[in-house]
Every structure is written in C-alpha cells, then in structure tokens.
Design an enzyme around this catalytic site. Structure first.
Site, short mmCIF file in Angstrom:
data_model
loop_
_atom_site.label_atom_id
_atom_site.label_comp_id
_atom_site.label_asym_id
_atom_site.label_seq_id
_atom_site.Cartn_x
_atom_site.Cartn_y
_atom_site.Cartn_z
N ARG A 137 0.83 -1.20 0.00
CA ARG A 137 0.00 0.00 0.00
C ARG A 137 0.87 1.26 0.00
O ARG A 137 1.89 1.33 0.70
CB ARG A 137 -0.86 0.00 1.27
CG ARG A 137 -1.89 1.12 1.37
CD ARG A 137 -2.94 1.01 0.31
NE ARG A 137 -4.15 1.77 0.62
CZ ARG A 137 -5.12 1.99 -0.28
NH1 ARG A 137 -5.02 1.50 -1.51
NH2 ARG A 137 -6.18 2.66 0.06
N THR A 439 -9.00 0.20 -9.82
CA THR A 439 -7.84 -0.66 -9.74
C THR A 439 -8.01 -1.85 -10.70
O THR A 439 -8.92 -1.88 -11.50
CB THR A 439 -7.63 -1.14 -8.30
OG1 THR A 439 -6.42 -1.86 -8.25
CG2 THR A 439 -8.71 -2.03 -7.85
N GLU A 459 -5.23 4.14 -7.83
CA GLU A 459 -6.45 4.77 -7.33
C GLU A 459 -7.37 5.19 -8.48
O GLU A 459 -7.92 4.34 -9.12
CB GLU A 459 -6.15 5.93 -6.39
CG GLU A 459 -7.06 6.02 -5.15
CD GLU A 459 -8.56 6.08 -5.40
OE1 GLU A 459 -9.21 5.01 -5.35
OE2 GLU A 459 -9.10 7.17 -5.59
#
Ligand code: GLU
Length: 633
Positions: A137, A439, A459
């Site tokens: 992430r 995504t 994103e």
C-alpha cells in the site's frame, strides 16, 4: 450446508439478463509485440478505427473462461494473461507469473496499474500450505498530518477533485518493493527477467481500443495541464484514436533500468529524487488555471518504504476457510464479518430474493463497522479479532429483520468481546469516504498448486495525473483514500485520518478460499468500496446459490455500503427491484464509472486437484482474459 463441486450439482444458469451473457468478450487490447516471449502466436492489429483482428490460434484469443491443467490466469487484459501463461510455461511459479503480468498491466493499463502505485497480494503457498499476504500500500509522507487536506483559508477539506490532481495525494509507491518482497519470499525468477515481456510490449506498442480511448478522454482536461502527461497520453493535444498504436519507450527504458539496477534505484537512487521533485513541484503548464498543490514527500520517505508480509484475515464459512487482506485494507475484515453474519442464516437458491436480502443487510452492517473501526493498524487500534469473531457476528446478525430492510446509515456495533443476543447499536452511522473504482485484479495458479489473488492500483483512472518526466508512468492519488478532514467535534473518532507514515484504508479484497486446507477459489475485483460487495456477492453466488464460477462472476450485482440507496446494475434491477423494494430496499442504478457496471472481477476455481477454471468478466469493461497452460477443450 455442504459445499458441492460443480460435478455433483445441477448446472443452473444465473439470473442474468442479456447484458451479462457468458460469451467470450471481444478482443480488448492487443500487443504488437507478437510473441511476447518465444512460443506464443503472433497477434495482428486490425485496421485503424476497427476492432483489431486477432489470430485465432490457441492462447491468442481473448475469452472469459478457460479450463485446463498446468496453471491458469485471469486478468482484464489479454497481453497480461499471455505474459503470465508464458512465465508458467517456462517453469516459473504463480508468484513469478503474477509479477510479470502486473508489469505488463503497467504498460497496457497505465491509468490503473503502474510503478507509481501500490496494491495487495494474497498467496497460497502449496509447499507450506499456508496463506500469506504482502502489503504494497502507498504510504503518507512523514510530514503528513490529519489536517493536510484541510484548506486553512476555509477550515474545510479541499475539493475532492483538487485533492486528486495534486502532489498532496501521491503516496510513496509500493509496487516495486512489493514485487521485490513477493519474489524474495515466494518467487523463483529475478525481477529483471520478469520485466522483459512488459518491456517488449512497451517498446513495440499495443493497439488503442475503445476502453483505452475512453479512459484517456475522461482525463483529457487535466492531462492537458500537465506537460509530461500531455506528451505521453495526448500527442498533438488529443487522445490517440481507437486502432492506433501506443508505444511507451520511456516506460520501456524505466523498466530496463529497474531490471539492471534493482529496486534501490527506485527507492534510494536517481528515480526516487525524480519522483520527489515531481510531487513537490508538480510540472504544470504555465497557462493552466488549475491549482495543482504540491505534495509533502521527501527522499527519506521513499528510502523508508517497506512492503511487509501481514497475517491474512481468516473466517470459516459453510465449512470453507476464507482468507483475505488485513488492514490497512478493510477488504478481509469486511468480507469476513459479512460472511460471519450470513453464516447465521440459511440461504437457499430456492429463495434468491431472501438470500439477496440477507446479503444486502449483512453488508450494510459490516460497512458500519468498517467505517468506525478499520484503518491502518500500525497507527490505530483495529479490533480485528473481535470484528471477525462469531460472537460479534451473532450480535450483528440479530439486528437483521428477515422481512424488512434497515434504514441506513445504521450505527456501528461494539466489537468488545461481550456479546448478547440483539445488542442494540448506538451512535451515528459512518461517513462513507469516496474511493475511486479503478484498480485491477488478477488471479494465477500454477501446476504446483500455488495460488495468487492480486490487486494493483494507482487509485483513480490516471491517478494524480502527474507523470514523472521522461519515465513513462503516472503517480498514484492513493492518499485521497484517507478521510480528508477530521470529524466534527463530538462525533465518533475516524480511524482513517491522514498521518505521518500512515497507509490509507483500502477496500481491496484479494481473496483465497481453501477447502480442507487446499485451494478451492481465488477472486477479487476493482471498484473502490464496491470491491467488498462484489467479492461477497460472487462468494454468495458460488457457495450458496448454486452457480458455477463463470455464472457467479457474470451475474448482475448490487452494492449496499450502509448508504440510503442500494445501487445496482440494470439487470439486477430488472430481476429483483420489485421484490426487494417490497421489503423496504431503496434501489437505484449504479452511476459508475463505468455507468451501470460494478467491478471487473477475476477468479479461479480448482475443479479437482490440478484442473483449474479461470474466469474473467464476459462483458463488464469490455471483458477480461482467462487462459490456462493446457486447455481441456
Ligand atoms: N483506492 C481503492 C482502494 O484502495 C482502489 C481503487 C479501486 O479499487 O478501484 O480500495
């Protein structure tokens, strides 16, 4: 209720309308690379403006379902699927193939998957028979704090679209470190080798299709204001036409340098400095009127980045073990909690409307808890064990009226370890923060039985809109997944506020299901906060409603995320609206993007040991690509 194999049950067709037939999708985007790696059939581009032609040979076709032996893959894109198959054919394993496919998606899906983004990886290791996850992430810089997105002039969060197209929204990219971690832990090939197919696609190019054109066109305004992005994606000032060829030599060069110098070049070397420069001083056209705010990233933020292994979430559902992504994603905990709630009810394909009612209500409750309790667990206390406990699920399930929909927003529950039947919930409902729907997700299985479910993202379509000059890739806007402003005084605390080194909460839910310790299913989807409901609904369709996996993926979708309305696809509305509205559900058409379509799933199922069915979307987003090494038919 026992789980049955496809061979033991009736081949029931799903309740889908004409928009969701199980037909192979049209060819989506074709590499001019020809044989990406020796041994693949040559692809032939079609005439400009027409759907490109494809040599209808073996693995050259795009199809939504493939069944066979030796390994399997499903992605949104034929080139990426072919890359994965080629790695498998050459003796690579599922982890190797997933990295190679993701790198190819970085070329053919540059608005969705790129070096400038991040993602979550779930892996079943056949040798140890354990499920692992790797967290790639994107991460907030050390200088970020909970009011970083608040405009001091107004005291309010800056407008969302302004936050997206800015240096402020760019998180430290996680993809490269994640690839390194995946390959160190589970892979058998070097990153440099696995980047080669993507380099060839970037150099030789691919044919622009309608989907790529549309994704460029919706971004054209902001791309036009950012010179390096304009030069890359709007040659001559407008999107490349359908049927033309897009080559990305800058990205080929970037991948090649990464192959030679390794991830350190990205996180500590020259490229890290270029990324920081782009974020801190976004390259904006002097004639542009848009306010592109600078970001807070420093080279130290990149140098500190790690893509850690995290224990997966795990729940039992109808005798199966469902593994998912733990915080900072809310995917595993929310899918898991909703399944635990559903486990309290008998769901039957004979009464689909009743089953869908329970699905929507379970999801509504699980979303209330997600909003209140889930954030980056390295920074906030997430009561993950309790959220996934059966006691908590019983307490929540008790609130579901079998005949009547609840009114959202429903308040969160109390995952405190002290559970009674029907504890009334207290407080306010959550604020659903907006997450873009863009995504991508892929699945891979290999001949040893290793399995991957992998989400890759920047994103929004086009991320922050900022291209690192001369490098051929876009930077993410993942930090807009944080809540952009603190809650008002007196409101419940928000676990998803920005903070230094913090990772924004995600909904990505790459999921692996085991039966008796062996892989049965892998699945996931894009779709921002609808990812969770898409995964949940496919599981419901497959496990409870008697559909086979292609039907479970194709079936029309609805998403209830503790909002007043339940948003659904048109075919879902046609079939269920009247009966669900009679139970108090307020249904409306899902606005998109793309309009009326929820998610773009990929999935696979072990039909028996070694025999795998790979499944992509037959229709949504122009269909995906499923391939196997040795097809059965
Ligand atoms: N930002 C989203 C999330 O983390 C991913 C984008 C998408 O799925 O569509 O959940």
């Amino acid at each position: 209720m026992p789980f049955v194999l496809p061979s033991d049950r009736s081949r029931e067709r799903p309740p889908h309308g004409p928009r969701a037939r199980l037909l192979p999708g049209p060819p989506r985007r074709l590499a001019l690379a020809g044989a990406l790696i020796a041994g693949l059939p040559l692809l032939v581009p079609g005439p400009a403006g027409a759907a490109p032609a494809v040599a209808l040979m073996g693995q050259g076709q795009q199809r939504a379902v493939a069944t066979g032996y030796g390994g399997a893959v499903a992605t949104v894109d034929l080139d990426a699927s072919r890359t994965a198959i080629e790695v498998l054919e050459r003796g690579g394993n599922a982890a190797d193939a997933a990295v190679a496919a993701a790198a190819t998606l970085g070329v053919t899906e540059p608005y969705v998957a790129a070096l400038g983004g991040g993602g979550f990886f779930t892996y079943y290791d056949a040798r140890t028979r354990r499920v692992h996850t790797v967290d790639g992430r994107e991460t907030a810089p050390a200088r970020m704090h909970e009011r970083s997105f608040v405009d001091p002039a107004t005291g309010q969060a800056i407008p969302f679209s302004e936050a997206v197209t800015s240096g402020l929204s760019v998180g430290v990219p996680g993809t490269v470190a994640q690839w390194e971690q995946i390959l160190d832990r589970f892979g058998t090939r070097r990153l440099g080798t696995l980047l080669q197919p993507a380099i060839r696609v970037a150099e030789r190019g691919f044919v622009v299709d309608q989907e790529f054109y549309d994704q460029t066109a919706v971004n054209a305004d902001r791309f036009a204001d950012i010179p390096p992005t304009r030069e890359l994606f709007l040659p001559g000032g407008s999107p490349r036409p359908v049927g033309s060829v897009f080559r990305n030599p800058d990205l080929a060069h970037t991948y090649r340098t990464l192959a030679q110098r390794g991830p350190d070049w990205f996180y500590r070397g020259e490229l890290s400095r270029e990324i920081v420069r782009t974020v801190k001083k976004p390259p904006v056209d002097s004639a542009a009127t848009r306010n592109v705010r600078p970001g807070l990233m420093e080279t130290g933020d990149l140098a500190r980045y790690r893509a850690p292994l995290r224990p997966p979430t795990r729940v039992s559902y109808r005798g199966l073990e469902v593994y998912g992504m733990a915080p900072p994603s809310s995917g595993g905990s929310t899918v898991g909690e909703a399944l635990n709630i559903l486990g309290n009810f008998r769901l039957s394909k004979k009464d689909r409307v009743q089953a869908l009612h329970y699905y929507l209500e379970a999801s509504r409750l699980a979303y209330a808890d997600r909003g209140r309790y889930v954030g980056d667990s390295d920074h906030v206390d997430v009561p993950l064990r309790e959220l996934l406990s059966r006691g908590f699920a019983r307490e929540r399930a008790c609130l579901i009226d079998p005949d009547k929909a609840a009114v959202s927003p429903v308040p969160p529950g109390s995952p405190d370890g002290d559970y009674r039947r029907c504890e009334p919930a207290r407080g306010d409902g959550e604020r659903l923060t907006y997450e873009g729907p863009q995504t991508t997700h892929l699945v891979v299985a290999d001949k040893w039985g290793n399995v991957v479910a992998y989400n890759v993202t920047i994103e929004q379509f086009g991320g922050s809109g900022l291209t690192v000059p001369g490098r051929g890739f876009l930077l993410n806007n993942e930090l807009t997944d944080f809540s952009l402003a603190p809650p008002p005084p007196g409101a419940a605390p928000d676990p998803n506020l920005p903070g230094p080194g913090k990772r924004p909460r995600s909904s990505m839910a790459p999921t692996i299901v085991l039966r008796d310790g062996r892989p049965l299913l892998a699945l996931g989807s894009p779709g921002g906060s609808t990812i969770i409901t898409t995964v949940l609904q496919i599981l419901l369709n497959r496990i409870d409603l008697g559909m086979d996996l292609p039907a479970a993926v194709a079936a029309p979708r609805a998403t209830q995320r503790n909002t007043g309305q339940t948003l659904a696809e048109e075919a879902f509305l046609r079939q269920y609206e009247a009966e669900l509205e009679a139970m108090g559900h307020d249904l409306a058409l899902f606005p998109g993007p793309p309009p009326g379509q929820i998610g773009a799933a990929t999935a696979l199922e072990f039909l028996r040991p070694g025999l795998v069915q790979a499944v992509a979307e037959p229709v949504r987003r122009h269909g995906g690509s499923a391939l196997v090494v040795r097809p059965t038919r």
